[in-house]
Design a protein around this motif. Structure first.
Motif, PDB file in Angstrom:
ATOM      1  N   THR A  97       0.854  -1.177   0.000  1.00  0.00           N
ATOM      2  CA  THR A  97       0.000   0.000   0.000  1.00  0.00           C
ATOM      3  C   THR A  97       0.892   1.229   0.000  1.00  0.00           C
ATOM      4  O   THR A  97       1.747   1.375   0.881  1.00  0.00           O
ATOM      5  N   VAL A  98       0.708   2.111  -0.989  1.00  0.00           N
ATOM      6  CA  VAL A  98       1.546   3.297  -1.145  1.00  0.00           C
ATOM      7  C   VAL A  98       0.692   4.519  -0.818  1.00  0.00           C
ATOM      8  O   VAL A  98      -0.335   4.743  -1.447  1.00  0.00           O
ATOM      9  N   ILE A  99       1.136   5.286   0.189  1.00  0.00           N
ATOM     10  CA  ILE A  99       0.343   6.417   0.680  1.00  0.00           C
ATOM     11  C   ILE A  99       1.161   7.703   0.598  1.00  0.00           C
ATOM     12  O   ILE A  99       2.287   7.770   1.088  1.00  0.00           O
ATOM     13  N   SER A 100       0.539   8.710  -0.012  1.00  0.00           N
ATOM     14  CA  SER A 100       1.143  10.033  -0.082  1.00  0.00           C
ATOM     15  C   SER A 100       0.718  10.817   1.148  1.00  0.00           C
ATOM     16  O   SER A 100      -0.472  10.921   1.443  1.00  0.00           O
ATOM     17  N   GLY A 101       1.692  11.330   1.872  1.00  0.00           N
ATOM     18  CA  GLY A 101       1.325  12.136   3.023  1.00  0.00           C
ATOM     19  C   GLY A 101       2.459  12.379   3.984  1.00  0.00           C
ATOM     20  O   GLY A 101       3.543  11.819   3.858  1.00  0.00           O
ATOM     21  N   ASP A 102       2.164  13.220   4.934  1.00  0.00           N
ATOM     22  CA  ASP A 102       3.078  13.588   5.999  1.00  0.00           C
ATOM     23  C   ASP A 102       3.182  12.431   7.000  1.00  0.00           C
ATOM     24  O   ASP A 102       2.170  11.860   7.393  1.00  0.00           O
ATOM     25  N   ALA A 103       4.385  12.095   7.394  1.00  0.00           N
ATOM     26  CA  ALA A 103       4.624  10.945   8.274  1.00  0.00           C
ATOM     27  C   ALA A 103       3.923  11.084   9.624  1.00  0.00           C
ATOM     28  O   ALA A 103       3.283  10.142  10.095  1.00  0.00           O
ATOM     29  N   VAL A 104       4.021  12.242  10.254  1.00  0.00           N
ATOM     30  CA  VAL A 104       3.420  12.422  11.574  1.00  0.00           C
ATOM     31  C   VAL A 104       1.896  12.311  11.482  1.00  0.00           C
ATOM     32  O   VAL A 104       1.263  11.667  12.323  1.00  0.00           O
ATOM     33  N   SER A 105       1.312  12.902  10.453  1.00  0.00           N
ATOM     34  CA  SER A 105      -0.143  12.798  10.260  1.00  0.00           C
ATOM     35  C   SER A 105      -0.554  11.353  10.054  1.00  0.00           C
ATOM     36  O   SER A 105      -1.567  10.905  10.590  1.00  0.00           O
ATOM     37  N   TYR A 106       0.238  10.615   9.290  1.00  0.00           N
ATOM     38  CA  TYR A 106      -0.100   9.208   9.069  1.00  0.00           C
ATOM     39  C   TYR A 106      -0.068   8.432  10.389  1.00  0.00           C
ATOM     40  O   TYR A 106      -0.954   7.626  10.667  1.00  0.00           O
ATOM     41  N   LEU A 107       0.930   8.686  11.204  1.00  0.00           N
ATOM     42  CA  LEU A 107       1.043   7.975  12.486  1.00  0.00           C
ATOM     43  C   LEU A 107      -0.143   8.254  13.398  1.00  0.00           C
ATOM     44  O   LEU A 107      -0.549   7.390  14.171  1.00  0.00           O
ATOM     45  N   SER A 108      -0.736   9.430  13.275  1.00  0.00           N
ATOM     46  CA  SER A 108      -1.866   9.787  14.137  1.00  0.00           C
ATOM     47  C   SER A 108      -3.104   8.937  13.857  1.00  0.00           C
ATOM     48  O   SER A 108      -4.039   8.924  14.655  1.00  0.00           O
ATOM     49  N   ARG A 109      -3.114   8.190  12.768  1.00  0.00           N
ATOM     50  CA  ARG A 109      -4.233   7.284  12.476  1.00  0.00           C
ATOM     51  C   ARG A 109      -4.316   6.149  13.490  1.00  0.00           C
ATOM     52  O   ARG A 109      -5.355   5.535  13.673  1.00  0.00           O
TER      53      ARG A 109
ATOM     54  N   GLU B 147       7.984  10.710  18.880  1.00  0.00           N
ATOM     55  CA  GLU B 147       6.927  11.124  19.805  1.00  0.00           C
ATOM     56  C   GLU B 147       5.567  10.593  19.347  1.00  0.00           C
ATOM     57  O   GLU B 147       4.792  10.088  20.157  1.00  0.00           O
ATOM     58  N   ALA B 148       5.294  10.708  18.050  1.00  0.00           N
ATOM     59  CA  ALA B 148       4.011  10.240  17.511  1.00  0.00           C
ATOM     60  C   ALA B 148       3.887   8.720  17.613  1.00  0.00           C
ATOM     61  O   ALA B 148       2.814   8.201  17.951  1.00  0.00           O
ATOM     62  N   LEU B 149       4.963   7.995  17.339  1.00  0.00           N
ATOM     63  CA  LEU B 149       4.938   6.537  17.470  1.00  0.00           C
ATOM     64  C   LEU B 149       4.563   6.141  18.892  1.00  0.00           C
ATOM     65  O   LEU B 149       3.778   5.224  19.113  1.00  0.00           O
ATOM     66  N   HIS B 150       5.122   6.847  19.847  1.00  0.00           N
ATOM     67  CA  HIS B 150       4.850   6.560  21.257  1.00  0.00           C
ATOM     68  C   HIS B 150       3.439   7.015  21.651  1.00  0.00           C
ATOM     69  O   HIS B 150       2.690   6.260  22.272  1.00  0.00           O
ATOM     70  N   GLN B 151       3.087   8.231  21.286  1.00  0.00           N
ATOM     71  CA  GLN B 151       1.788   8.802  21.671  1.00  0.00           C
ATOM     72  C   GLN B 151       0.620   8.003  21.110  1.00  0.00           C
ATOM     73  O   GLN B 151      -0.346   7.735  21.813  1.00  0.00           O
ATOM     74  N   PHE B 152       0.697   7.606  19.838  1.00  0.00           N
ATOM     75  CA  PHE B 152      -0.428   6.928  19.194  1.00  0.00           C
ATOM     76  C   PHE B 152      -0.337   5.409  19.307  1.00  0.00           C
ATOM     77  O   PHE B 152      -1.189   4.697  18.802  1.00  0.00           O
ATOM     78  N   ASP B 153       0.722   4.925  19.962  1.00  0.00           N
ATOM     79  CA  ASP B 153       0.860   3.507  20.289  1.00  0.00           C
ATOM     80  C   ASP B 153       0.578   2.603  19.090  1.00  0.00           C
ATOM     81  O   ASP B 153      -0.253   1.711  19.144  1.00  0.00           O
ATOM     82  N   ILE B 154       1.312   2.835  18.004  1.00  0.00           N
ATOM     83  CA  ILE B 154       1.038   2.077  16.779  1.00  0.00           C
ATOM     84  C   ILE B 154       1.774   0.749  16.713  1.00  0.00           C
ATOM     85  O   ILE B 154       1.529  -0.051  15.824  1.00  0.00           O
ATOM     86  N   LEU B 155       2.669   0.495  17.652  1.00  0.00           N
ATOM     87  CA  LEU B 155       3.471  -0.725  17.605  1.00  0.00           C
ATOM     88  C   LEU B 155       2.819  -1.834  18.417  1.00  0.00           C
ATOM     89  O   LEU B 155       2.405  -1.625  19.559  1.00  0.00           O
ATOM     90  N   SER B 156       2.714  -3.001  17.833  1.00  0.00           N
ATOM     91  CA  SER B 156       2.180  -4.156  18.553  1.00  0.00           C
ATOM     92  C   SER B 156       3.167  -4.571  19.646  1.00  0.00           C
ATOM     93  O   SER B 156       4.346  -4.216  19.589  1.00  0.00           O
ATOM     94  N   ASP B 157       2.689  -5.312  20.647  1.00  0.00           N
ATOM     95  CA  ASP B 157       3.587  -5.802  21.701  1.00  0.00           C
ATOM     96  C   ASP B 157       4.689  -6.632  21.058  1.00  0.00           C
ATOM     97  O   ASP B 157       4.416  -7.492  20.221  1.00  0.00           O
ATOM     98  N   GLY B 158       5.933  -6.375  21.436  1.00  0.00           N
ATOM     99  CA  GLY B 158       7.067  -7.072  20.852  1.00  0.00           C
ATOM    100  C   GLY B 158       7.486  -6.504  19.509  1.00  0.00           C
ATOM    101  O   GLY B 158       8.443  -6.970  18.906  1.00  0.00           O
ATOM    102  N   GLY B 159       6.764  -5.477  19.030  1.00  0.00           N
ATOM    103  CA  GLY B 159       7.077  -4.861  17.737  1.00  0.00           C
ATOM    104  C   GLY B 159       8.402  -4.117  17.770  1.00  0.00           C
ATOM    105  O   GLY B 159       8.950  -3.826  18.836  1.00  0.00           O
ATOM    106  N   ILE B 160       8.897  -3.804  16.579  1.00  0.00           N
ATOM    107  CA  ILE B 160      10.237  -3.231  16.451  1.00  0.00           C
ATOM    108  C   ILE B 160      10.198  -1.957  15.614  1.00  0.00           C
ATOM    109  O   ILE B 160       9.548  -1.915  14.570  1.00  0.00           O
TER     110      ILE B 160
END
Length: 180
Positions: free
Chosen positions: A92-104, A127-140
């Motif tokens: 999946t190829v998405i055009s957009g700002d990285a921080v905005s994408y992470l907020s999903r 900060e966004a990766l941490h705030q929006f908790d996008i990583l699964s447990d054990g994720g990298i």
């Protein structure tokens, strides 16, 4: 620049002209995939600041279940699409700002993050990766940066961290600790 192993092994990837995109060198890419070799197959991958898409394509070639490529450059996204086609892979190829994408807040098992070195996007995305908790447990999270970049202290409670140096490049591997 080529795919190292897997279903697309040996395929040469297209790169953009100019200096706007700084692809990860083959030797650093190989070192990264040696570190995470048992953490790729079947995983959901995010290639943030995709550039040519080589990190996500390498993961797909090695058996990742899915990959989302995010970049704000139309030229880069076109090259990602060409490279996926060249390798007979889908993503999946998405055009957009990285921080905005992470907020999903979508969940991923593996995130490649290689923002422009001379920007504040390294800190903003962490900060966004941490705030929006996008990583699964054990994720990298794999972060590529210059040697002088540091990881915010907020990560040290929820992630284990290892750092590797390759010349002027630093690779930081953050593994999210499993919640009890």
């Amino acid at each position: 620049m080529r795919v190292i192993t897997g279903s697309a092994r040996g395929r040469k990837l297209k790169t953009p002209q100019g200096t706007d995109v700084r692809p990860t060198t083959d030797s650093v890419k190989e070192a990264i995939f040696n570190i995470i070799q048992f953490d790729v197959e079947g995983r959901r991958v995010l290639d943030l600041f995709a550039g040519t898409g080589q990190m996500g394509i390498e993961a797909l070639s090695r058996g990742a279940g899915e990959c989302v490529f995010v970049d704000s450059s139309r030229q880069s996204l076109n090259i990602v699409k060409e490279n996926l086609k060249l390798c007979n892979l889908q993503g999946t190829v998405i055009s957009g700002d990285a921080v905005s994408y992470l907020s999903r807040g979508e969940k991923f098992d593996l995130v490649f993050m290689d923002p422009p070195y001379d920007s504040d996007l390294y800190e903003k995305c962490l900060e966004a990766l941490h705030q929006f908790d996008i990583l699964s447990d054990g994720g990298i999270i794999i972060c590529e940066s210059r040697q002088d970049r540091t990881i915010p202290d907020t990560f040290l409670n929820d992630y284990s961290m290892k750092q590797y140096r390759y010349g002027k490049i630093k690779i930081t591997v953050l593994r999210k600790l499993e919640q009890e």
